[in-house]
Design a protein around this motif. Sequence first.
Motif, PDB file in Angstrom:
ATOM      1  N   ALA A   1     105.378  69.348 -15.434  1.00  0.00           N
ATOM      2  CA  ALA A   1     105.217  70.605 -14.638  1.00  0.00           C
ATOM      3  C   ALA A   1     104.134  70.344 -13.455  1.00  0.00           C
ATOM      4  N   SER A   2     103.295  69.579 -13.573  1.00  0.00           N
ATOM      5  CA  SER A   2     102.430  69.408 -12.508  1.00  0.00           C
ATOM      6  C   SER A   2     102.935  68.350 -11.395  1.00  0.00           C
ATOM      7  N   GLN A   3     103.878  67.434 -11.986  1.00  0.00           N
ATOM      8  CA  GLN A   3     104.828  66.272 -10.971  1.00  0.00           C
ATOM      9  C   GLN A   3     105.709  67.277 -10.772  1.00  0.00           C
TER      10      GLN A   3
ATOM     11  N   TYR B   1     107.652  66.754  -1.155  1.00  0.00           N
ATOM     12  CA  TYR B   1     108.836  66.269  -0.693  1.00  0.00           C
ATOM     13  C   TYR B   1     109.791  67.132  -0.357  1.00  0.00           C
ATOM     14  N   GLU B   2     109.798  68.434  -0.966  1.00  0.00           N
ATOM     15  CA  GLU B   2     110.936  69.287  -0.328  1.00  0.00           C
ATOM     16  C   GLU B   2     110.352  70.162   0.707  1.00  0.00           C
ATOM     17  N   GLU B   3     109.142  70.489   0.779  1.00  0.00           N
ATOM     18  CA  GLU B   3     108.433  71.203   1.528  1.00  0.00           C
ATOM     19  C   GLU B   3     107.765  70.569   2.788  1.00  0.00           C
ATOM     20  N   MET B   4     107.072  69.361   2.563  1.00  0.00           N
ATOM     21  CA  MET B   4     106.596  68.422   3.440  1.00  0.00           C
ATOM     22  C   MET B   4     107.220  67.249   3.913  1.00  0.00           C
ATOM     23  N   ALA B   5     108.189  67.211   3.253  1.00  0.00           N
ATOM     24  CA  ALA B   5     109.103  66.017   3.838  1.00  0.00           C
ATOM     25  C   ALA B   5     108.793  64.481   3.551  1.00  0.00           C
ATOM     26  N   ALA B   6     107.938  64.469   2.685  1.00  0.00           N
ATOM     27  CA  ALA B   6     107.586  63.193   2.372  1.00  0.00           C
ATOM     28  C   ALA B   6     109.021  62.324   1.847  1.00  0.00           C
ATOM     29  N   ILE B   7     108.995  61.171   1.720  1.00  0.00           N
ATOM     30  CA  ILE B   7     110.136  60.374   1.438  1.00  0.00           C
ATOM     31  C   ILE B   7     109.968  59.870   0.214  1.00  0.00           C
ATOM     32  N   PRO B   8     110.813  60.067  -0.800  1.00  0.00           N
ATOM     33  CA  PRO B   8     110.876  59.643  -1.999  1.00  0.00           C
ATOM     34  C   PRO B   8     111.600  58.401  -2.401  1.00  0.00           C
ATOM     35  N   SER B   9     110.900  57.653  -3.162  1.00  0.00           N
ATOM     36  CA  SER B   9     111.702  56.343  -3.932  1.00  0.00           C
ATOM     37  C   SER B   9     112.584  56.696  -4.658  1.00  0.00           C
ATOM     38  N   PRO B  10     113.683  55.909  -4.642  1.00  0.00           N
ATOM     39  CA  PRO B  10     114.883  56.252  -5.581  1.00  0.00           C
ATOM     40  C   PRO B  10     114.575  57.003  -6.913  1.00  0.00           C
TER      41      PRO B  10
ATOM     42  N   ARG C   1     114.323  61.845 -10.394  1.00  0.00           N
ATOM     43  CA  ARG C   1     113.858  62.342 -11.376  1.00  0.00           C
ATOM     44  C   ARG C   1     113.199  63.862 -10.811  1.00  0.00           C
ATOM     45  N   ARG C   2     113.151  64.038  -9.634  1.00  0.00           N
ATOM     46  CA  ARG C   2     112.519  65.080  -8.912  1.00  0.00           C
ATOM     47  C   ARG C   2     111.259  65.538  -9.392  1.00  0.00           C
ATOM     48  N   ARG C   3     110.325  64.403  -9.457  1.00  0.00           N
ATOM     49  CA  ARG C   3     109.049  64.435  -9.918  1.00  0.00           C
ATOM     50  C   ARG C   3     108.242  63.375  -9.056  1.00  0.00           C
ATOM     51  N   ASP C   4     106.927  63.981  -8.626  1.00  0.00           N
ATOM     52  CA  ASP C   4     106.088  63.026  -7.820  1.00  0.00           C
ATOM     53  C   ASP C   4     105.253  62.385  -9.015  1.00  0.00           C
ATOM     54  N   PHE C   5     105.458  60.888  -9.048  1.00  0.00           N
ATOM     55  CA  PHE C   5     104.838  60.399 -10.053  1.00  0.00           C
ATOM     56  C   PHE C   5     104.248  58.779  -9.676  1.00  0.00           C
ATOM     57  N   ASP C   6     103.451  58.362 -10.288  1.00  0.00           N
ATOM     58  CA  ASP C   6     102.887  56.977  -9.871  1.00  0.00           C
ATOM     59  C   ASP C   6     102.218  56.366 -11.113  1.00  0.00           C
ATOM     60  N   HIS C   7     101.770  55.302 -11.082  1.00  0.00           N
ATOM     61  CA  HIS C   7     101.157  54.636 -12.202  1.00  0.00           C
ATOM     62  C   HIS C   7      99.503  55.181 -12.373  1.00  0.00           C
ATOM     63  N   PHE C   8      99.102  55.965 -11.587  1.00  0.00           N
ATOM     64  CA  PHE C   8      97.818  56.365 -11.916  1.00  0.00           C
ATOM     65  C   PHE C   8      97.907  57.571 -12.637  1.00  0.00           C
ATOM     66  N   ASP C   9      98.958  58.355 -12.638  1.00  0.00           N
ATOM     67  CA  ASP C   9      99.164  59.665 -13.384  1.00  0.00           C
ATOM     68  C   ASP C   9      98.730  59.530 -14.874  1.00  0.00           C
ATOM     69  N   PRO C  10      99.092  58.329 -15.835  1.00  0.00           N
ATOM     70  CA  PRO C  10      98.763  58.319 -17.132  1.00  0.00           C
ATOM     71  C   PRO C  10      97.392  58.403 -17.415  1.00  0.00           C
ATOM     72  N   VAL C  11      96.547  57.833 -16.501  1.00  0.00           N
ATOM     73  CA  VAL C  11      95.018  57.706 -16.752  1.00  0.00           C
ATOM     74  C   VAL C  11      94.287  58.810 -16.172  1.00  0.00           C
ATOM     75  N   CYS C  12      94.935  59.744 -15.310  1.00  0.00           N
ATOM     76  CA  CYS C  12      94.126  60.609 -14.658  1.00  0.00           C
ATOM     77  C   CYS C  12      94.251  61.920 -15.593  1.00  0.00           C
ATOM     78  N   ASP C  13      93.119  63.024 -15.177  1.00  0.00           N
ATOM     79  CA  ASP C  13      92.898  64.097 -15.666  1.00  0.00           C
ATOM     80  C   ASP C  13      93.676  65.116 -14.791  1.00  0.00           C
ATOM     81  N   HIS C  14      94.510  66.043 -15.207  1.00  0.00           N
ATOM     82  CA  HIS C  14      95.284  66.764 -14.161  1.00  0.00           C
ATOM     83  C   HIS C  14      94.723  68.332 -14.468  1.00  0.00           C
TER      84      HIS C  14
END
Length: 262
Positions: free
Chosen positions: A22-24, A32-41, A46-59
């Motif tokens: 839900a956070s992603q 991506y939708e509002e601020m026009a960031a460029i998504p990877s494929p 997935r229509r989710r903002d994610f990277d390899h840091f997410d699993p080890v972070c607190d949200h």
Amino acid sequence: MQPFTVKNFQVRLAASDADLDASQALRYRVFYEEMAAIPSPEVQARRRDFDHFDPVCDHLLVLDMNGGGQGSVVGTYRLLRRSVALQHSGFYTEQEYDLDGVLTHPGEIVEVGRSCVDAAYRSRGVMQLLWRGLADYVRVHEIQVMFGCASFSGTDPTQVGAQLSYLYHHHLAPEAIRPRALPELYVSMNLLSASEVDGQAVLNDLPPLIKGYLRVGGYVGDGAVVDHQFNTTDVCVIVNTDQLTGKYERRYKRLAAEQEES
């Protein structure tokens, strides 16, 4: 940190894969939708903002509990403590800034980032709830310094030259702990002289998040970085947390006293 509730909002850390998803999803809508960031494929699929840091972070999450169920995530902040980062891939901010001064600071430190609030909730105090939650998190983990990238919209630094110059002339971090943009990414923030900058006008125009950091005594590092993927111009912010926790302790003790009297 312990969850807390204010009216129909609950503030807590993500506790499940569904919370993180839900956070992603919120981050994707905002970045991506509002601020026009460029998504990877992969991000676009997935229509989710994610990277390899997410699993080890607190949200850190703010949820609107109206309607029952688990509530909907309307605000989020990503938090990465040094004690965790050292066991994994370091800090996200190191991709843009030399953090040697920050990393020599004794005690626990935390990287803050990926902060966003759903567009429909930006006038409803959700950002303040995130800050209160952040203050609780800082206190529980005895964090002395927090830092991270904060952004201006757009990739042309000259469009925010007055703001960058104001930060450079009036809020540059002490040299001993000052982050510096990596040489290959460094963009000077000293675009206008101090006398050319209308400080009050700049303060009015600063992004709310950067303004919030300044209100609790925040500093900025030397050099901006253009992030073409996220369509932003970034600065590195560093905050000694004593002012943050003190501000929110005073504020909510006052509110509690007012509620007891009423």
